[in-house]
Write an enzyme that holds these catalytic residues in place. Structure first.
Site, PDB file in Angstrom:
ATOM      1  N   GLY A  15       0.838  -1.190   0.000  1.00 41.65           N
ATOM      2  CA  GLY A  15       0.000   0.000   0.000  1.00 41.65           C
ATOM      3  C   GLY A  15       0.877   1.244   0.000  1.00 41.65           C
ATOM      4  N   GLN A  61       2.815  10.077   1.783  1.00 42.58           N
ATOM      5  CA  GLN A  61       4.129   9.428   1.880  1.00 42.58           C
ATOM      6  C   GLN A  61       5.059   9.838   0.743  1.00 42.58           C
ATOM      7  OE1 GLN A  61       2.214   5.357   2.528  1.00 42.58           O
ATOM      8  NE2 GLN A  61       4.083   5.166   3.721  1.00 42.58           N
ATOM      9  N   CYS A  70       5.670  -0.172   7.581  1.00 39.13           N
ATOM     10  CA  CYS A  70       5.342   1.076   6.895  1.00 39.13           C
ATOM     11  C   CYS A  70       6.547   1.483   6.065  1.00 39.13           C
ATOM     12  CB  CYS A  70       5.001   2.160   7.918  1.00 39.13           C
ATOM     13  SG  CYS A  70       4.532   3.724   7.157  1.00 39.13           S
ATOM     14  N   LEU A  71       6.294   1.851   4.813  1.00 35.66           N
ATOM     15  CA  LEU A  71       7.411   2.231   3.947  1.00 35.66           C
ATOM     16  C   LEU A  71       8.056   3.530   4.423  1.00 35.66           C
ATOM     17  CD1 LEU A  71       5.857   1.266   0.487  1.00 35.66           C
ATOM     18  CD2 LEU A  71       7.482  -0.044   1.863  1.00 35.66           C
ATOM     19  N   HIS A 110      -4.766   1.192   7.461  1.00 37.34           N
ATOM     20  CA  HIS A 110      -3.426   1.778   7.632  1.00 37.34           C
ATOM     21  C   HIS A 110      -3.247   2.949   6.653  1.00 37.34           C
ATOM     22  CE1 HIS A 110       1.161   1.142   8.060  1.00 37.34           C
ATOM     23  NE2 HIS A 110       1.053   1.943   7.003  1.00 37.34           N
ATOM     24  N   GLU A 111      -3.669   2.736   5.397  1.00 45.12           N
ATOM     25  CA  GLU A 111      -3.472   3.791   4.381  1.00 45.12           C
ATOM     26  C   GLU A 111      -4.373   5.001   4.644  1.00 45.12           C
ATOM     27  OE1 GLU A 111      -0.918   3.502   2.719  1.00 45.12           O
ATOM     28  OE2 GLU A 111      -0.628   1.359   3.038  1.00 45.12           O
ATOM     29  N   HIS A 158      -2.964   7.239   7.140  1.00 51.30           N
ATOM     30  CA  HIS A 158      -1.932   8.160   6.616  1.00 51.30           C
ATOM     31  C   HIS A 158      -2.572   9.481   6.160  1.00 51.30           C
ATOM     32  CE1 HIS A 158       1.955   6.197   6.581  1.00 51.30           C
ATOM     33  NE2 HIS A 158       1.483   5.097   6.021  1.00 51.30           N
TER      34      HIS A 158
HETATM   35  O1  K1U Z   1       1.632   2.417   3.926  1.00 47.71           O
HETATM   36  C1  K1U Z   1       2.710   1.868   3.847  1.00 47.71           C
HETATM   37  O2  K1U Z   1       3.684   2.364   4.346  1.00 47.71           O
HETATM   38  C2  K1U Z   1       2.835   0.544   3.128  1.00 47.71           C
HETATM   39  C3  K1U Z   1       2.809  -0.636   4.060  1.00 47.71           C
HETATM   40  C4  K1U Z   1       1.387  -1.129   4.160  1.00 47.71           C
HETATM   41  C5  K1U Z   1       1.038  -2.110   5.235  1.00 47.71           C
HETATM   42  C6  K1U Z   1       1.835  -3.188   5.552  1.00 47.71           C
HETATM   43  C7  K1U Z   1       1.447  -4.073   6.546  1.00 47.71           C
HETATM   44  C8  K1U Z   1       0.272  -3.879   7.203  1.00 47.71           C
HETATM   45  C9  K1U Z   1      -0.505  -2.789   6.910  1.00 47.71           C
HETATM   46  C10 K1U Z   1      -0.132  -1.910   5.918  1.00 47.71           C
HETATM   47  C11 K1U Z   1       3.736  -1.703   3.482  1.00 47.71           C
HETATM   48  O3  K1U Z   1       3.527  -2.176   2.419  1.00 47.71           O
HETATM   49  S1  K1U Z   1       5.088  -2.188   4.441  1.00 47.71           S
HETATM   50  C12 K1U Z   1       5.852  -3.463   3.460  1.00 47.71           C
HETATM   51  C13 K1U Z   1       5.106  -4.751   3.452  1.00 47.71           C
HETATM   52  O4  K1U Z   1       4.213  -4.959   4.240  1.00 47.71           O
HETATM   53  C14 K1U Z   1       5.452  -5.805   2.477  1.00 47.71           C
HETATM   54  C15 K1U Z   1       6.557  -5.720   1.708  1.00 47.71           C
HETATM   55  C16 K1U Z   1       6.844  -6.729   0.795  1.00 47.71           C
HETATM   56  C17 K1U Z   1       6.035  -7.803   0.659  1.00 47.71           C
HETATM   57  C18 K1U Z   1       4.911  -7.902   1.441  1.00 47.71           C
HETATM   58  C19 K1U Z   1       4.623  -6.908   2.352  1.00 47.71           C
HETATM   59 ZN    ZN Z   2       2.470   3.310   6.164  1.00 50.34          ZN
END
Ligand code: K1U
Ligand code: ZN
Length: 178
Positions: free
Chosen positions: A49, A54, A98-99, A140-141, A144
């Site tokens: 997401g 972001q 979270c990225l 989560h998104e 943000h």
């Molecule tokens: O919003 C963001 O920062 C993105 C975030 C979203 C998220 C992850 C986990 C739970 C709720 C919301 C991410 O994508 S973090 C990276 C991640 O979860 C992932 C990366 C590679 C493969 C699978 C998952």
């Molecule tokens: Zn996030």
């Protein structure tokens, strides 16, 4: 048709990640290009997401693809002005990341299901019920867009510890750039 670009992702702490984002007034070509860039940026990271704040744009736009299976067909979603209209009383705990807070993960409890209303990339109103990882991701998104990060649900000490790690990471990245 302009080429898609990968945009830099802001790292916490950054004041832009704590602001309330403004509604998108009509889905323009500029907004569609932003959505496409965000999908490209999310897949590149990789993540499931991404919300417009972001990438430094304080507009109510999120993208997601929470398909977990490696070889499954991608399911990119673009949601303008998403609104949670219902949540289930049942709750789920997921280990969130979270990225904007790289390499930090923590368990967060949220409603297990959520119904969301939004405008599609064609400007049409849509509504859908999300469950499992999709429900966690969409909440989560949308957080943000209201300046809320998953660490805001953690105990203050754990949140502080993560924030300090991120401050150190940002100092190191700035030094590398100089
Ligand atoms: O919003 C963001 O920062 C993105 C975030 C979203 C998220 C992850 C986990 C739970 C709720 C919301 C991410 O994508 S973090 C990276 C991640 O979860 C992932 C990366 C590679 C493969 C699978 C998952
Ligand atoms: Zn996030």
């Amino acid at each position: 048709m302009k080429r898609m670009s990968i945009r830099p992702i802001l790292i916490h702490p950054d004041p832009r990640l704590k602001k309330h984002a403004a509604p998108v007034e009509g889905v323009s070509d500029e907004m569609r290009k932003l959505a496409e860039d965000m999908l490209e940026t999310m897949y590149d990271a990789p993540g499931i997401g991404l919300a417009a704040p972001q990438v430094g744009v304080l507009k109510r736009l999120i993208v997601m693809d929470a398909v977990k299976e490696k070889d499954a067909k991608p399911q990119p979603m673009v949601l303008f002005n998403p609104e949670v209209v219902w949540t289930s009383p049942e709750r789920n705990v997921y280990e969130e990341g979270c990225l904007s807070i790289p390499e930090q993960y923590a368990e967060v409890e949220r409603p297990a299901e959520a119904t969301v209303r939004w405008l599609s990339i064609d400007g049409e109103q849509q509504e859908a019920k999300f469950d499992k990882l999709w429900a966690t991701c969409v909440q989560h998104e949308i957080d943000h867009l209201d300046g809320v990060l998953f660490i805001d649900y953690l105990k203050p000490l754990k949140r502080q510890m993560i924030t300090r790690k991120m401050q150190k990471l940002k100092r190191e990245l700035a030094r590398e750039k100089a």
